[in-house]
Design an enzyme around this catalytic site. Structure first.
Site, mmCIF file in Angstrom:
data_model
loop_
_atom_site.group_PDB
_atom_site.id
_atom_site.type_symbol
_atom_site.label_atom_id
_atom_site.label_comp_id
_atom_site.label_asym_id
_atom_site.label_seq_id
_atom_site.Cartn_x
_atom_site.Cartn_y
_atom_site.Cartn_z
ATOM 1 N N GLY A 26 0.470 -1.243 0.516
ATOM 2 C CA GLY A 26 -0.495 0.270 -0.079
ATOM 3 C C GLY A 26 0.479 1.202 -0.663
ATOM 4 O O GLY A 26 2.032 1.316 0.621
ATOM 5 N N ASN A 27 0.087 2.493 -0.145
ATOM 6 C CA ASN A 27 0.884 3.531 -0.846
ATOM 7 C C ASN A 27 -0.184 4.911 -0.450
ATOM 8 O O ASN A 27 -1.207 4.753 -1.204
ATOM 9 C CB ASN A 27 2.051 3.773 -2.014
ATOM 10 C CG ASN A 27 1.480 2.801 -3.182
ATOM 11 O OD1 ASN A 27 0.829 3.352 -3.658
ATOM 12 N ND2 ASN A 27 2.497 2.523 -3.002
ATOM 13 N N GLY A 42 10.132 0.469 0.184
ATOM 14 C CA GLY A 42 10.579 0.050 0.882
ATOM 15 C C GLY A 42 9.982 0.084 2.407
ATOM 16 O O GLY A 42 9.974 0.054 3.624
ATOM 17 N N SER A 70 7.251 1.911 -5.990
ATOM 18 C CA SER A 70 6.779 1.536 -7.122
ATOM 19 C C SER A 70 5.993 2.012 -7.854
ATOM 20 O O SER A 70 5.930 1.564 -9.218
ATOM 21 C CB SER A 70 6.806 0.101 -7.321
ATOM 22 O OG SER A 70 6.465 -0.442 -6.569
ATOM 23 N N GLU A 71 4.727 1.750 -6.971
ATOM 24 C CA GLU A 71 3.446 2.194 -7.862
ATOM 25 C C GLU A 71 3.159 3.331 -8.277
ATOM 26 O O GLU A 71 2.122 4.474 -8.523
ATOM 27 C CB GLU A 71 2.581 2.440 -6.793
ATOM 28 C CG GLU A 71 1.754 0.378 -6.483
ATOM 29 C CD GLU A 71 1.678 0.062 -7.772
ATOM 30 O OE1 GLU A 71 1.598 0.240 -9.031
ATOM 31 O OE2 GLU A 71 1.541 -1.474 -7.063
ATOM 32 N N HIS A 90 -3.856 3.659 -1.948
ATOM 33 C CA HIS A 90 -3.959 2.283 -2.983
ATOM 34 C C HIS A 90 -3.406 1.503 -1.474
ATOM 35 O O HIS A 90 -2.243 1.761 -0.895
ATOM 36 C CB HIS A 90 -2.435 2.932 -3.186
ATOM 37 C CG HIS A 90 -2.287 1.382 -3.824
ATOM 38 N ND1 HIS A 90 -3.037 0.339 -4.785
ATOM 39 C CD2 HIS A 90 -0.957 0.600 -3.967
ATOM 40 C CE1 HIS A 90 -2.444 -1.000 -4.768
ATOM 41 N NE2 HIS A 90 -1.073 -0.254 -5.046
ATOM 42 N N HIS A 92 -4.155 -2.875 0.637
ATOM 43 C CA HIS A 92 -4.252 -4.257 -0.254
ATOM 44 C C HIS A 92 -5.553 -5.020 1.316
ATOM 45 O O HIS A 92 -5.014 -5.974 2.099
ATOM 46 C CB HIS A 92 -3.036 -4.843 -0.225
ATOM 47 C CG HIS A 92 -2.338 -4.193 -1.080
ATOM 48 N ND1 HIS A 92 -0.313 -4.443 -0.645
ATOM 49 C CD2 HIS A 92 -1.828 -3.283 -2.309
ATOM 50 C CE1 HIS A 92 0.436 -4.129 -1.861
ATOM 51 N NE2 HIS A 92 -1.718 -3.221 -2.763
ATOM 52 N N HIS A 153 -4.803 -7.049 -6.220
ATOM 53 C CA HIS A 153 -3.801 -6.480 -5.928
ATOM 54 C C HIS A 153 -4.704 -5.844 -4.915
ATOM 55 O O HIS A 153 -4.108 -5.840 -3.879
ATOM 56 C CB HIS A 153 -3.665 -5.867 -7.652
ATOM 57 C CG HIS A 153 -2.354 -4.897 -6.798
ATOM 58 N ND1 HIS A 153 -1.408 -4.544 -7.991
ATOM 59 C CD2 HIS A 153 -2.074 -4.537 -5.984
ATOM 60 C CE1 HIS A 153 -0.359 -3.880 -7.231
ATOM 61 N NE2 HIS A 153 -1.036 -3.568 -6.179
#
Length: 184
Positions: A26-27, A42, A70-71, A90, A92, A153
């Protein structure tokens, strides 16, 4: 700048506490003008600090010394597609991931609250995490919705504030859980 980072830390920790994400998943991000504040790669959401917030420009240039999640492509694609959006969650959440694996099309809306605040929850087809392809399919679905399930996802929700995007994410997970429980 300090406020954006503090908000990201607050809601990242809250997302983990409420079971909307685990481990490195998640982010969240906040758009301020042409800058996007996003979780650093990370980082773990329940241990977030202001130093773990990366800054990127809408054109993808890294502004901070901290590397973005990375997203970041997904976040930038959504912001470009929806100029009205100021924040993205975002996450999960487990029931949403299960629903995205079992359903196609849309997640059924079962409550008046979800109908009012979300309207519909389309499901984007699977694309590998962190790719431009994933960013494209999510941006396409987010044109007409404030919440999208990503097959196997997680979810993406948007809002005019991080608070709004976060609570829409909770509502998506509640909707997925109710749908799942109603199947028995």
């Amino acid at each position: 700048m300090r406020t954006a980072k503090a908000q990201l830390v607050k809601y990242s920790r809250k997302a983990h506490e409420r079971g909307l994400t685990a481990a490195f998943g998640g982010n969240l991000s906040i758009r301020v003008g042409d800058l996007v504040f996003i979780k650093a790669t990370g980082s773990v959401m329940d241990e977030m600090t202001p130093e773990q917030v990366a800054v990127v420009a809408l054109d993808g240039r890294q502004i901070s010394g901290v590397k973005p999640s990375s997203e970041y492509r997904l976040h930038l694609a959504v912001y470009r597609e929806r100029p009205d959006v100021k924040a993205i969650a975002h996450l999960h959440p487990p029931y949403s991931i299960v629903a995205s694996a079992l359903l196609t099309g849309e997640l059924p809306i079962l409550t008046p609250e979800a109908e009012i605040y979300l309207g519909k929850i389309p499901i984007a087809p699977f694309r590998p995490a962190g790719t431009e392809e994933l960013a494209e399919v999510v941006a396409e679905k987010i044109r007409e919705a404030d919440a999208v399930l990503m097959e196997r996802h997680g979810i993406v929700t948007v809002g005019r504030s991080l608070r709004e995007a976060f609570y829409k994410a909770e509502l998506v997970e509640e909707s997925a859980k109710l749908w799942y429980l109603s199947r028995k």
